[in-house]
Scaffold this motif. Structure first.
Motif, PDB file in Angstrom:
ATOM      1  N   SER A  39     -30.495 159.039 -56.278  1.00 59.14           N
ATOM      2  CA  SER A  39     -31.267 160.191 -56.742  1.00 59.14           C
ATOM      3  C   SER A  39     -31.346 161.258 -55.664  1.00 59.14           C
ATOM      4  CB  SER A  39     -32.673 159.745 -57.147  1.00 59.14           C
ATOM      5  OG  SER A  39     -33.485 160.857 -57.485  1.00 59.14           O
ATOM      6  N   GLN A  40     -31.599 160.846 -54.433  1.00 58.35           N
ATOM      7  CA  GLN A  40     -31.710 161.812 -53.337  1.00 58.35           C
ATOM      8  C   GLN A  40     -30.368 162.458 -53.001  1.00 58.35           C
ATOM      9  OE1 GLN A  40     -35.702 161.430 -53.303  1.00 58.35           O
ATOM     10  NE2 GLN A  40     -34.491 162.908 -52.176  1.00 58.35           N
ATOM     11  N   LEU A  41     -29.293 161.751 -53.282  1.00 59.27           N
ATOM     12  CA  LEU A  41     -27.961 162.309 -53.049  1.00 59.27           C
ATOM     13  C   LEU A  41     -27.480 163.148 -54.230  1.00 59.27           C
ATOM     14  CD1 LEU A  41     -26.176 159.272 -51.351  1.00 59.27           C
ATOM     15  CD2 LEU A  41     -26.671 161.486 -50.296  1.00 59.27           C
ATOM     16  N   GLY A  42     -28.230 163.082 -55.338  1.00 59.64           N
ATOM     17  CA  GLY A  42     -27.867 163.868 -56.505  1.00 59.64           C
ATOM     18  C   GLY A  42     -26.686 163.316 -57.273  1.00 59.64           C
ATOM     19  N   VAL A  43     -26.541 161.983 -57.259  1.00 61.63           N
ATOM     20  CA  VAL A  43     -25.439 161.349 -57.985  1.00 61.63           C
ATOM     21  C   VAL A  43     -25.997 160.266 -58.896  1.00 61.63           C
ATOM     22  CG1 VAL A  43     -23.810 161.803 -56.118  1.00 61.63           C
ATOM     23  CG2 VAL A  43     -25.044 159.621 -56.171  1.00 61.63           C
ATOM     24  N   ALA A  44     -25.185 159.815 -59.826  1.00 56.84           N
ATOM     25  CA  ALA A  44     -25.594 158.735 -60.715  1.00 56.84           C
ATOM     26  C   ALA A  44     -25.667 157.433 -59.926  1.00 56.84           C
ATOM     27  CB  ALA A  44     -24.597 158.598 -61.863  1.00 56.84           C
ATOM     28  N   PRO A  45     -26.608 156.541 -60.265  1.00 60.96           N
ATOM     29  CA  PRO A  45     -26.744 155.274 -59.534  1.00 60.96           C
ATOM     30  C   PRO A  45     -25.441 154.490 -59.437  1.00 60.96           C
ATOM     31  CG  PRO A  45     -28.621 155.594 -60.973  1.00 60.96           C
ATOM     32  CD  PRO A  45     -27.643 156.696 -61.306  1.00 60.96           C
ATOM     33  N   GLY A  46     -24.645 154.547 -60.503  1.00 63.97           N
ATOM     34  CA  GLY A  46     -23.399 153.793 -60.506  1.00 63.97           C
ATOM     35  C   GLY A  46     -22.406 154.239 -59.448  1.00 63.97           C
ATOM     36  N   ALA A  47     -22.554 155.488 -58.975  1.00 61.67           N
ATOM     37  CA  ALA A  47     -21.611 156.008 -57.982  1.00 61.67           C
ATOM     38  C   ALA A  47     -21.681 155.231 -56.674  1.00 61.67           C
ATOM     39  CB  ALA A  47     -21.890 157.490 -57.730  1.00 61.67           C
ATOM     40  N   LEU A  48     -22.870 154.718 -56.344  1.00 65.77           N
ATOM     41  CA  LEU A  48     -23.027 153.990 -55.085  1.00 65.77           C
ATOM     42  C   LEU A  48     -22.283 152.662 -55.100  1.00 65.77           C
ATOM     43  CD1 LEU A  48     -25.231 156.145 -54.666  1.00 65.77           C
ATOM     44  CD2 LEU A  48     -26.662 154.360 -53.654  1.00 65.77           C
ATOM     45  N   TYR A  49     -22.096 152.117 -56.296  1.00 63.82           N
ATOM     46  CA  TYR A  49     -21.482 150.796 -56.388  1.00 63.82           C
ATOM     47  C   TYR A  49     -19.982 150.817 -56.094  1.00 63.82           C
ATOM     48  CZ  TYR A  49     -25.937 149.166 -58.187  1.00 63.82           C
ATOM     49  OH  TYR A  49     -27.272 148.841 -58.304  1.00 63.82           O
ATOM     50  N   TRP A  50     -19.406 151.990 -55.977  1.00 63.22           N
ATOM     51  CA  TRP A  50     -18.026 152.082 -55.518  1.00 63.22           C
ATOM     52  C   TRP A  50     -17.945 151.749 -54.033  1.00 63.22           C
ATOM     53  CZ3 TRP A  50     -13.897 152.537 -58.596  1.00 63.22           C
ATOM     54  CH2 TRP A  50     -14.082 153.042 -59.886  1.00 63.22           C
ATOM     55  N   HIS A  51     -19.069 151.918 -53.335  1.00 63.09           N
ATOM     56  CA  HIS A  51     -19.099 151.708 -51.887  1.00 63.09           C
ATOM     57  C   HIS A  51     -19.869 150.454 -51.482  1.00 63.09           C
ATOM     58  CE1 HIS A  51     -17.405 155.724 -51.213  1.00 63.09           C
ATOM     59  NE2 HIS A  51     -18.208 156.142 -52.173  1.00 63.09           N
ATOM     60  N   PHE A  52     -20.917 150.116 -52.239  1.00 65.91           N
ATOM     61  CA  PHE A  52     -21.737 148.940 -51.932  1.00 65.91           C
ATOM     62  C   PHE A  52     -22.001 148.179 -53.225  1.00 65.91           C
ATOM     63  CE2 PHE A  52     -22.863 152.233 -48.833  1.00 65.91           C
ATOM     64  CZ  PHE A  52     -22.559 151.572 -47.649  1.00 65.91           C
ATOM     65  N   LYS A  53     -21.713 146.887 -53.223  1.00 69.36           N
ATOM     66  CA  LYS A  53     -21.802 146.125 -54.470  1.00 69.36           C
ATOM     67  C   LYS A  53     -23.236 145.888 -54.928  1.00 69.36           C
ATOM     68  CE  LYS A  53     -21.390 141.604 -52.154  1.00 69.36           C
ATOM     69  NZ  LYS A  53     -20.587 140.350 -52.093  1.00 69.36           N
ATOM     70  N   ASN A  54     -24.201 145.952 -53.985  1.00 67.85           N
ATOM     71  CA  ASN A  54     -25.605 145.766 -54.342  1.00 67.85           C
ATOM     72  C   ASN A  54     -26.489 146.241 -53.186  1.00 67.85           C
ATOM     73  OD1 ASN A  54     -25.483 143.652 -52.401  1.00 67.85           O
ATOM     74  ND2 ASN A  54     -24.907 142.189 -54.006  1.00 67.85           N
ATOM     75  N   LYS A  55     -27.807 146.123 -53.370  1.00 68.54           N
ATOM     76  CA  LYS A  55     -28.732 146.588 -52.339  1.00 68.54           C
ATOM     77  C   LYS A  55     -28.570 145.797 -51.047  1.00 68.54           C
ATOM     78  CE  LYS A  55     -33.581 147.350 -51.179  1.00 68.54           C
ATOM     79  NZ  LYS A  55     -35.002 147.256 -51.610  1.00 68.54           N
ATOM     80  N   GLN A  56     -28.299 144.500 -51.161  1.00 70.29           N
ATOM     81  CA  GLN A  56     -28.139 143.695 -49.952  1.00 70.29           C
ATOM     82  C   GLN A  56     -26.979 144.201 -49.104  1.00 70.29           C
ATOM     83  OE1 GLN A  56     -30.252 141.191 -48.890  1.00 70.29           O
ATOM     84  NE2 GLN A  56     -29.073 141.419 -46.996  1.00 70.29           N
ATOM     85  N   ALA A  57     -25.899 144.593 -49.758  1.00 75.07           N
ATOM     86  CA  ALA A  57     -24.748 145.133 -49.023  1.00 75.07           C
ATOM     87  C   ALA A  57     -25.123 146.436 -48.324  1.00 75.07           C
ATOM     88  CB  ALA A  57     -23.581 145.361 -49.974  1.00 75.07           C
ATOM     89  N   LEU A  58     -25.960 147.244 -48.981  1.00 78.71           N
ATOM     90  CA  LEU A  58     -26.418 148.495 -48.368  1.00 78.71           C
ATOM     91  C   LEU A  58     -27.333 148.205 -47.178  1.00 78.71           C
ATOM     92  CD1 LEU A  58     -26.671 151.559 -48.326  1.00 78.71           C
ATOM     93  CD2 LEU A  58     -28.485 151.371 -50.049  1.00 78.71           C
ATOM     94  N   ILE A  59     -28.203 147.221 -47.320  1.00 74.84           N
ATOM     95  CA  ILE A  59     -29.083 146.819 -46.220  1.00 74.84           C
ATOM     96  C   ILE A  59     -28.251 146.350 -45.029  1.00 74.84           C
ATOM     97  CG2 ILE A  59     -30.692 145.008 -45.478  1.00 74.84           C
ATOM     98  CD1 ILE A  59     -32.038 145.243 -48.210  1.00 74.84           C
ATOM     99  N   ASP A  60     -27.248 145.527 -45.292  1.00 77.90           N
ATOM    100  CA  ASP A  60     -26.397 145.010 -44.221  1.00 77.90           C
ATOM    101  C   ASP A  60     -25.690 146.149 -43.483  1.00 77.90           C
ATOM    102  OD1 ASP A  60     -27.185 142.563 -45.134  1.00 77.90           O
ATOM    103  OD2 ASP A  60     -25.255 142.010 -46.008  1.00 77.90           O
ATOM    104  N   ALA A  61     -25.138 147.086 -44.240  1.00 74.83           N
ATOM    105  CA  ALA A  61     -24.402 148.199 -43.632  1.00 74.83           C
ATOM    106  C   ALA A  61     -25.335 149.112 -42.845  1.00 74.83           C
ATOM    107  CB  ALA A  61     -23.683 148.995 -44.719  1.00 74.83           C
ATOM    108  N   THR A  62     -26.529 149.340 -43.374  1.00 75.26           N
ATOM    109  CA  THR A  62     -27.503 150.180 -42.677  1.00 75.26           C
ATOM    110  C   THR A  62     -27.949 149.508 -41.383  1.00 75.26           C
ATOM    111  OG1 THR A  62     -28.276 151.062 -44.804  1.00 75.26           O
ATOM    112  CG2 THR A  62     -29.702 151.395 -42.895  1.00 75.26           C
ATOM    113  N   ALA A  63     -28.162 148.207 -41.441  1.00 77.76           N
ATOM    114  CA  ALA A  63     -28.552 147.455 -40.244  1.00 77.76           C
ATOM    115  C   ALA A  63     -27.459 147.528 -39.181  1.00 77.76           C
ATOM    116  CB  ALA A  63     -28.838 146.001 -40.607  1.00 77.76           C
ATOM    117  N   ARG A  64     -26.220 147.358 -39.588  1.00 77.39           N
ATOM    118  CA  ARG A  64     -25.110 147.441 -38.631  1.00 77.39           C
ATOM    119  C   ARG A  64     -25.037 148.831 -37.999  1.00 77.39           C
ATOM    120  NH1 ARG A  64     -21.497 143.516 -37.987  1.00 77.39           N
ATOM    121  NH2 ARG A  64     -21.495 141.746 -39.433  1.00 77.39           N
TER     122      ARG A  64
END
Length: 201
Positions: A39-64
């Motif tokens: 929402s903050q990026l102004g894209v559909a939620p599904g767009a993020l799943y091209w880069h991260f398969k789920n929230k856990q993957a996003l958490i892992d990448a952000t932590a790294r």
């Protein structure tokens, strides 16, 4: 506005992680959801799943991303490595909670422990690294939770981190001195315990 939508942004892992950190610092880990980030990026939620398969993957990448500088540093002692790891987490709201959630990824946990083990001289390096990681995570989660609760009680902005209150990030604010002292004592206790094990071996 800090989290205004980004028009015409080229969606990438880097831009998603950057927005995730903004949300983390402003609202906390609970609000760092795939839907909120998209929402903050102004894209559909599904767009993020091209880069991260789920929230856990996003958490892992952000932590790294947050640990990138720390994980490439060679430390001359366990104490220094632990202090810098703690400071890295304290620099972001819910930073310790984020890293705690991310270390369910065995690869990330191994990478963090490898840095800590490299700072320990002796045959108990792996045991020491694992013990130190658990101690740093647990104590820092508690420190951040107490700090945020105190801010809420005092009516301060909950997005202010302990490190931001310290000014240049070089030391804790006065109200955290006791906690910082106890943290150092804990790390030194782990270090002395490792040396005792080596002596008994």
């Amino acid at each position: 506005m800090l989290l205004a939508k980004v028009d015409g942004v080229q969606l990438s892992k880097a831009s998603i992680i950057s927005m995730s950190i903004e949300i983390l610092d402003s609202y906390g880990l609970a609000d760092m959801t795939m839907r909120r980030v998209s929402s903050q990026l102004g894209v559909a939620p599904g767009a993020l799943y091209w880069h991260f398969k789920n929230k856990q993957a996003l958490i892992d990448a952000t932590a790294r991303h947050l640990l990138a500088q720390w994980s490439t540093t060679s430390f001359d002692s366990l104490e220094t490595a632990c202090v810098q790891l703690r400071r890295t987490m304290l620099a972001h709201r819910d930073g310790a909670e984020l890293i705690s959630a991310a270390v369910s990824d065995a690869d990330l946990r191994h990478d963090i422990e490898a840095v800590l083990a490299a700072a320990i001289d002796g045959p108990q390096a792996q045991l020491g690294a694992s013990t130190a990681l658990h101690f740093v995570l647990g104590s820092t989660v508690i420190a951040q939770a107490e700090h945020q609760a105190a801010q809420a009680t005092a009516g301060h902005s909950a997005s202010t981190t302990i490190e931001q209150e310290a000014g240049d990030g070089s030391q804790m604010p006065a109200e955290c001195d006791a906690d910082s002292h106890h943290f150092l004592q804990g790390v030194r206790l782990i270090d002395s315990g490792l040396r005792a094990l080596e002596s008994d071996a």
